[in-house]
Design a protein around this motif. Structure first.
Motif, PDB file in Angstrom:
ATOM      1  N   ARG A  21      65.219 -67.171 -23.789  1.00 18.11           N
ATOM      2  CA  ARG A  21      66.346 -67.191 -23.247  1.00 18.11           C
ATOM      3  C   ARG A  21      67.507 -66.945 -22.861  1.00 18.11           C
ATOM      4  O   ARG A  21      67.600 -66.790 -21.794  1.00 18.11           O
ATOM      5  N   THR A  22      69.213 -67.644 -23.553  1.00 15.22           N
ATOM      6  CA  THR A  22      70.074 -66.869 -22.401  1.00 15.22           C
ATOM      7  C   THR A  22      70.617 -67.295 -23.625  1.00 15.22           C
ATOM      8  O   THR A  22      71.046 -67.071 -25.019  1.00 15.22           O
ATOM      9  N   SER A  69      76.206 -67.555 -18.127  1.00 18.79           N
ATOM     10  CA  SER A  69      75.684 -67.033 -19.163  1.00 18.79           C
ATOM     11  C   SER A  69      74.455 -66.614 -18.107  1.00 18.79           C
ATOM     12  O   SER A  69      73.982 -66.283 -16.670  1.00 18.79           O
ATOM     13  N   THR A  71      70.500 -66.507 -18.528  1.00 22.69           N
ATOM     14  CA  THR A  71      68.446 -66.569 -18.975  1.00 22.69           C
ATOM     15  C   THR A  71      67.401 -65.620 -18.603  1.00 22.69           C
ATOM     16  O   THR A  71      67.350 -65.423 -17.701  1.00 22.69           O
TER      17      THR A  71
END
Length: 108
Positions: A21-22, A69, A71
């Motif tokens: 998931r980012t 971001s 992750t």
């Protein structure tokens, strides 16, 4: 559930799902832009109050933002032919920070 496992599963076991998931940055970027605009206005007001005629200074807000971001990777064991149920294993081996908050927590 242990630092020193006592068995080696057979070839091809266990079956795992990997979830990558980012974190989306859209909400963060919108919030940061609003905060940036407010800080920019504050810096301009402060600059007008303290600057002398003819001199220009660079305006910098007080906040630094990290827009990178994030992750995460999660591994879920979904099947294992070598699995032997050990009731209470999670409770005996759960991380101390979880045990302190809820000593009877069992993940589902």
């Amino acid at each position: 559930m242990t630092e020193n496992p006592t068995f080696t599963p057979r070839e091809g076991e266990p079956t795992i799902h990997v979830n990558i998931r980012t974190v989306k940055q859209d909400d963060v970027i919108s919030r940061v832009m609003e905060e940036h605009k407010a800080e920019e206005k504050q810096a301009e007001a402060t600059s007008k109050d303290s600057s002398t005629k003819g001199e220009e200074e660079e305006l910098h807000g007080k906040t630094t933002y990290d827009l990178s971001s994030a992750t995460t990777i999660e591994y879920d064991v979904v099947a294992c032919e070598d699995y032997v149920e050990d009731k209470g294993c999670w409770v005996r081996n759960m991380p101390s920070e979880i045990k302190a908050v809820n000593p009877n927590f069992v993940p589902t």
